[in-house]
Design a protein around this motif. Sequence first.
Motif, short mmCIF file in Angstrom:
data_model
loop_
_atom_site.label_atom_id
_atom_site.label_comp_id
_atom_site.label_asym_id
_atom_site.label_seq_id
_atom_site.Cartn_x
_atom_site.Cartn_y
_atom_site.Cartn_z
N ARG A 69 0.83 -1.20 0.00
CA ARG A 69 0.00 0.00 0.00
C ARG A 69 0.87 1.26 0.00
N ARG A 70 2.12 1.08 -0.36
CA ARG A 70 3.06 2.21 -0.50
C ARG A 70 3.86 2.03 -1.78
N LEU A 71 4.11 3.14 -2.46
CA LEU A 71 5.05 3.16 -3.58
C LEU A 71 6.23 4.02 -3.16
N ALA A 101 -3.59 7.99 -1.28
CA ALA A 101 -4.16 8.27 0.04
C ALA A 101 -3.37 9.35 0.77
N GLY A 102 -2.16 9.64 0.32
CA GLY A 102 -1.32 10.63 0.98
C GLY A 102 0.13 10.36 0.66
N LYS A 103 1.03 10.88 1.49
CA LYS A 103 2.46 10.67 1.24
C LYS A 103 3.21 10.68 2.56
N GLY A 104 4.46 10.22 2.51
CA GLY A 104 5.28 10.20 3.71
C GLY A 104 6.71 9.90 3.38
N GLU A 105 7.52 9.71 4.42
CA GLU A 105 8.93 9.42 4.26
C GLU A 105 9.42 8.65 5.48
N ASP A 106 10.26 7.64 5.28
CA ASP A 106 10.86 6.90 6.37
C ASP A 106 12.31 6.60 6.02
N GLU A 107 12.94 5.69 6.77
CA GLU A 107 14.33 5.40 6.54
C GLU A 107 14.59 4.78 5.17
N ARG A 108 13.56 4.27 4.51
CA ARG A 108 13.72 3.67 3.18
C ARG A 108 13.57 4.69 2.05
N GLY A 109 13.06 5.87 2.40
CA GLY A 109 12.90 6.91 1.40
C GLY A 109 11.50 7.51 1.37
N GLU A 110 11.23 8.33 0.38
CA GLU A 110 9.92 8.96 0.21
C GLU A 110 8.95 7.95 -0.39
N PHE A 111 7.66 8.08 -0.03
CA PHE A 111 6.67 7.16 -0.58
C PHE A 111 5.33 7.85 -0.76
N VAL A 112 4.52 7.24 -1.64
CA VAL A 112 3.12 7.64 -1.83
C VAL A 112 2.26 6.57 -1.17
N LYS A 113 1.37 6.98 -0.27
CA LYS A 113 0.45 6.05 0.37
C LYS A 113 -0.75 5.81 -0.55
N LEU A 114 -1.24 4.56 -0.55
CA LEU A 114 -2.32 4.16 -1.44
C LEU A 114 -3.56 3.76 -0.66
N ARG A 115 -4.71 3.93 -1.29
CA ARG A 115 -5.98 3.56 -0.64
C ARG A 115 -6.22 2.06 -0.64
#
Length: 416
Positions: free
Chosen positions: A121-123, A152-166
């Motif tokens: 659920r993340r790209l 669904a939104g976006k974020g970032e963690d230790e693996r990098g930036e991501f797009v959240k999916l519905r």
Amino acid sequence: MSDETLATTRRGALRAGLTAATGATLVTGLVFAADTNGKVVFTYDDGPVKDYTHTYRKAHRKEGVPGCSAVPAAYVGNDGTLDAARLRELEDEGWEIMSHSVHHRALGDITVTRDVAPDDRRLYVKTNHHGDRPGDDLFVTDGSASTTVTVAGKGEDERGEFVKLRGPVGRSFAADDGVIERYTDEILHGALGDSKAQLEDLGVTVTNIVMPYGGYGARTQELAGEYYTAVANGGLAIGGRAQVHRPDDVTLPHLSRAMFRRGKMTKADLGAFLDRVVDADGLGILGGHSWWQERLPPERVRLAIRMAKDRDLDVVTLREALDDLGVTETKRETTQTAQTTQTTQTTQTSQTTQTTRRTTQKTTGKTGTGTNGFPANDETSDDSPTSSTGQPGFGWLAALGGVGGAAALRRWRGDR
């Protein structure tokens, strides 16, 4: 009357005189005896009110030259942005209003940086701009397999930036296969076409666009020409940014520009860029942001304008430059030729089809769509896969040859 006021008045009279003589804002295809100075176009992104209060009033108006304001249609009239009245005033003062999409979406392709599993659920992506607006649909492809997902939104963690999916992606992709994600055709058409329509509903004319974040993917490149004469920061489509082109090298709608704020260009860099425009007898496009005042204050803009004047370069709008160079007319002729060719091919195909059908009827007694030149399935998908991985990023831009002063009254002669 001051020299600055005189320059503004004379420029306005020059354009007004041409309008009165031709019955149009500017008519391409006319040849005038004039100088052959190179041209410089100044473009400013995002439509902040400082385009008016600072860049226009404290720089361009004082120097008696126009600029171009690229405006996201949904931003007009918001707190700190240009309203419709000021857009019209800028246009009345000789400026060009350009599109900058509707909601400042990044309209290019973005690289998927990590492998994708069907239940993800993340790209993970190079930049998560496409997570800005929940509900947007994205097209994901590796060039052969593809799917559509909803943001669904976006974020970032230790693996990098991501797009959240519905919901889950629904299929796997290997990042090494060159996976990209982009907006669906429906969103791309809306961002391109609706922005132009919404701005023109406010009473200004829009013929050109600056892509937000410099995002200009393969599918966007295919669609842009349906709505605009030129993409001012389309360098990704022609091999890179900061190019200076000669008029006979232009392939519309793709142009290229250079960002000239402090930190991007030193004074020496700016001088070298303008010298390249002179040497090419061409058009150079400079870009910046009025809201980034600490790096592009009015004094910096005036410096750039004066450096252009010192080299006898004409500062004009992009629309004027393309018209005066004859580039717009060339595009029109090319388009008409393509349309004529397509019509001829369609007619020939239709005649061939009719002949084949008559032959089929004589031999089989029925019309069918068998093997006589009728493909079983000739449908094509609007979301055809693309392998382009051009990334968003504020574009460097330099394009080609110009007009201004007396040259504002002539088309570039084809025998030069």
